[in-house]
Design an enzyme around this catalytic site. Structure first.
Site, mmCIF file in Angstrom:
data_model
loop_
_atom_site.group_PDB
_atom_site.id
_atom_site.type_symbol
_atom_site.label_atom_id
_atom_site.label_comp_id
_atom_site.label_asym_id
_atom_site.label_seq_id
_atom_site.Cartn_x
_atom_site.Cartn_y
_atom_site.Cartn_z
ATOM 1 N N ARG A 1 12.034 26.819 43.346
ATOM 2 C CA ARG A 1 11.895 27.880 44.360
ATOM 3 C C ARG A 1 10.539 27.652 45.003
ATOM 4 O O ARG A 1 9.503 27.724 44.331
ATOM 5 C CB ARG A 1 11.972 29.251 43.707
ATOM 6 C CG ARG A 1 11.511 30.366 44.633
ATOM 7 C CD ARG A 1 11.881 31.739 44.146
ATOM 8 N NE ARG A 1 13.303 31.973 44.347
ATOM 9 C CZ ARG A 1 13.881 33.165 44.302
ATOM 10 N NH1 ARG A 1 13.158 34.243 44.068
ATOM 11 N NH2 ARG A 1 15.182 33.289 44.500
ATOM 12 N N HIS B 1 18.811 29.349 51.157
ATOM 13 C CA HIS B 1 19.056 29.884 49.812
ATOM 14 C C HIS B 1 20.520 29.545 49.485
ATOM 15 O O HIS B 1 21.393 30.418 49.446
ATOM 16 C CB HIS B 1 18.793 31.394 49.793
ATOM 17 C CG HIS B 1 18.591 31.958 48.420
ATOM 18 N ND1 HIS B 1 18.660 31.205 47.267
ATOM 19 C CD2 HIS B 1 18.322 33.235 48.005
ATOM 20 C CE1 HIS B 1 18.443 31.977 46.217
ATOM 21 N NE2 HIS B 1 18.226 33.213 46.644
ATOM 22 N N GLN C 1 22.573 31.291 46.531
ATOM 23 C CA GLN C 1 22.954 32.669 46.844
ATOM 24 C C GLN C 1 24.128 32.688 47.824
ATOM 25 O O GLN C 1 25.100 33.437 47.644
ATOM 26 C CB GLN C 1 21.763 33.420 47.450
ATOM 27 C CG GLN C 1 22.069 34.847 47.823
ATOM 28 C CD GLN C 1 22.231 35.773 46.631
ATOM 29 O OE1 GLN C 1 21.377 35.810 45.759
ATOM 30 N NE2 GLN C 1 23.324 36.525 46.587
ATOM 31 N N ASP D 1 19.604 41.592 54.559
ATOM 32 C CA ASP D 1 18.577 41.095 53.631
ATOM 33 C C ASP D 1 17.264 41.787 54.006
ATOM 34 O O ASP D 1 17.159 42.427 55.071
ATOM 35 C CB ASP D 1 18.472 39.562 53.766
ATOM 36 C CG ASP D 1 17.486 38.941 52.780
ATOM 37 O OD1 ASP D 1 17.095 39.599 51.796
ATOM 38 O OD2 ASP D 1 17.091 37.769 53.004
ATOM 39 N N CYS E 1 21.674 40.152 49.167
ATOM 40 C CA CYS E 1 21.314 39.213 48.096
ATOM 41 C C CYS E 1 20.408 39.844 47.053
ATOM 42 O O CYS E 1 20.312 39.349 45.937
ATOM 43 C CB CYS E 1 20.665 37.971 48.695
ATOM 44 S SG CYS E 1 19.164 38.336 49.640
ATOM 45 N N ARG F 1 26.054 34.750 40.899
ATOM 46 C CA ARG F 1 25.031 33.696 40.893
ATOM 47 C C ARG F 1 25.191 32.838 39.634
ATOM 48 O O ARG F 1 25.099 31.609 39.685
ATOM 49 C CB ARG F 1 23.619 34.317 40.911
ATOM 50 C CG ARG F 1 23.246 35.074 42.170
ATOM 51 C CD ARG F 1 23.060 34.142 43.344
ATOM 52 N NE ARG F 1 22.079 33.101 43.074
ATOM 53 C CZ ARG F 1 20.752 33.221 43.234
ATOM 54 N NH1 ARG F 1 20.260 34.353 43.688
ATOM 55 N NH2 ARG F 1 19.934 32.213 42.969
HETATM 56 N N1 CP Z 1 18.716 37.011 45.332
HETATM 57 C C1 CP Z 1 17.725 36.410 44.669
HETATM 58 O O1 CP Z 1 17.485 35.204 44.803
HETATM 59 O O2 CP Z 1 17.015 37.212 43.831
HETATM 60 P P1 CP Z 1 15.657 36.819 43.087
HETATM 61 O O3 CP Z 1 14.593 36.673 44.135
HETATM 62 O O4 CP Z 1 15.403 37.954 42.153
HETATM 63 O O5 CP Z 1 15.864 35.519 42.351
HETATM 64 N N1 NVA Z 2 14.905 36.329 52.369
HETATM 65 C C1 NVA Z 2 14.456 36.723 51.053
HETATM 66 C C2 NVA Z 2 15.510 36.408 50.042
HETATM 67 C C3 NVA Z 2 15.177 36.851 48.644
HETATM 68 C C4 NVA Z 2 16.214 36.473 47.648
HETATM 69 C C5 NVA Z 2 13.160 36.013 50.725
HETATM 70 O O1 NVA Z 2 13.042 34.821 51.046
HETATM 71 O O2 NVA Z 2 12.262 36.637 50.156
#
Ligand code: CP
Ligand code: NVA
Length: 309
Positions: free
Chosen positions: A102, A129, A132, A224, A264, A292
């Site tokens: 990440r 992502h 997701q 989101d 998400c 997930r």
């Molecule tokens: N939706 C998602 O990726 O959640 P987290 O940021 O908690 O991993």
């Molecule tokens: N768009 C959000 C998604 C979190 C799962 C972010 O990048 O923070």
């Protein structure tokens, strides 16, 4: 030896995405079948940002497949700061059998994948992502028999989620209408790529500044956060710019009668979504969170059974 990574949904054919959906369904209903799949294998989980769902579902999924997850917090490995990303990728490849990352910059994931000799999975970047989005497609499939003829309305920020959902929808043949304020549109390359895929699948991709127009008749209403991780400094401006884009009872009233609400997570009640909608009867947000787990197990199995590996 060739390997496959899971970085962008652009890299996968419609058929491969369909296979992932079938595999996730099998895994959800018969998890014991693959209990030894990753026996003796380790995965490094590199996180530059916080996480609940991604971290816990990957750790649990790897454990359920018989493998060993190794979580690396932002200060453990200091991606891009302590040593070159190429050296991290090459070193980890000598220990582990896969990497989940990440990151802030999508380029970091591309660099990890370029120099790692093991599969690299995108657990969220500034551009995509994909895990997701595929869990979301699985959730949609559980609620509706086919993607054909469905309309997804995405309301809010044109962000990493929007980009991955655009590609997934276009490849799987679902219509998608994206409503963002001016200046917050989805990435132009992703819109172009989605429209190219849509020609083949028959999906219709539309962009608008009107949430009402996007939601009209939609079976799937998605939103989101307005402030993604890393954008916290822009919070005040974003809250002003996104006024009028909340998914509330009035807006969702324009959707199809059998519509589902998706997010998400993490969610901000009172900002991008009202409490009544996210905690209401059409909300499937915790099914998405559960899925997930099943989808990511499918992704890992897919990468390891890829014919050249
Ligand atoms: N939706 C998602 O990726 O959640 P987290 O940021 O908690 O991993
Ligand atoms: N768009 C959000 C998604 C979190 C799962 C972010 O990048 O923070």
């Amino acid at each position: 030896m060739m390997k496959r990574d899971f970085i962008s949904l652009k890299d996968f054919s419609s058929q491969e995405l369909g296979n992932l959906l079938s595999l996730a369904k099998q895994l959800k209903h018969n998890p014991q079948q693959t209990a030894d799949f990753l026996r003796g294998k380790s995965f490094a989980l590199i996180f530059q940002k916080p996480s609940n769902r991604t971290r816990v579902s990957f750790e649990t999924g790897i454990f359920q497949l018989g493998g060993n997850p190794i979580y690396l917090a932002p200060d453990d490995i200091s991606l891009g700061k302590r040593e070159p990303t190429a050296d991290i990728a090459k070193t980890l490849s000598r220990y582990v059998n896969g990497i989940v990352a990440r990151v802030f910059s999508h380029q970091d994931i591309l660099d990890l994948a370029k120099f790692a000799t093991v599969p690299v999975i995108n657990g969220l970047s500034d551009l995509e992502h994909p895990c997701q989005a595929m869990a979301d497609m699985f959730t949609i499939q559980e609620n509706f028999s086919s993607f054909k003829g469905l309309k997804m309305a995405y309301i809010g920020d044109g962000n990493n989620m929007t980009n991955s959902l655009l590609i997934a929808a276009a490849k799987l043949g679902m219509n998608m209408s994206v409503a963002t304020p001016k200046g917050y549109e989805a990435n132009v390359d992703y819109v172009k790529s989605a429209r190219e895929c849509a020609v083949k699948s028959g999906a219709v991709i539309t962009l608008t500044n009107s949430p009402q127009e996007a939601v009209n008749g939609a079976q799937v209403v998605y939103t989101d956060t307005w402030v993604s991780m890393g954008q916290e400094g822009e919070t005040a401006k974003r809250l002003r710019d996104f006024a009028g884009y909340q998914v509330d009872e009035k807006l969702i009233g324009l959707a199809a009668k059998n519509c589902i609400f998706m997010h998400c997570l993490p969610a901000h009640r009172g900002q991008e979504v009202s409490e009544t909608v996210i905690d209401g009867p059409y909300s499937v947000v915790f099914d998405e969170a559960e899925n997930r787990l099943h989808m990511q197990k499918a992704v890992m199995i897919f990468l390891y059974t890829f014919k050249h590996l």
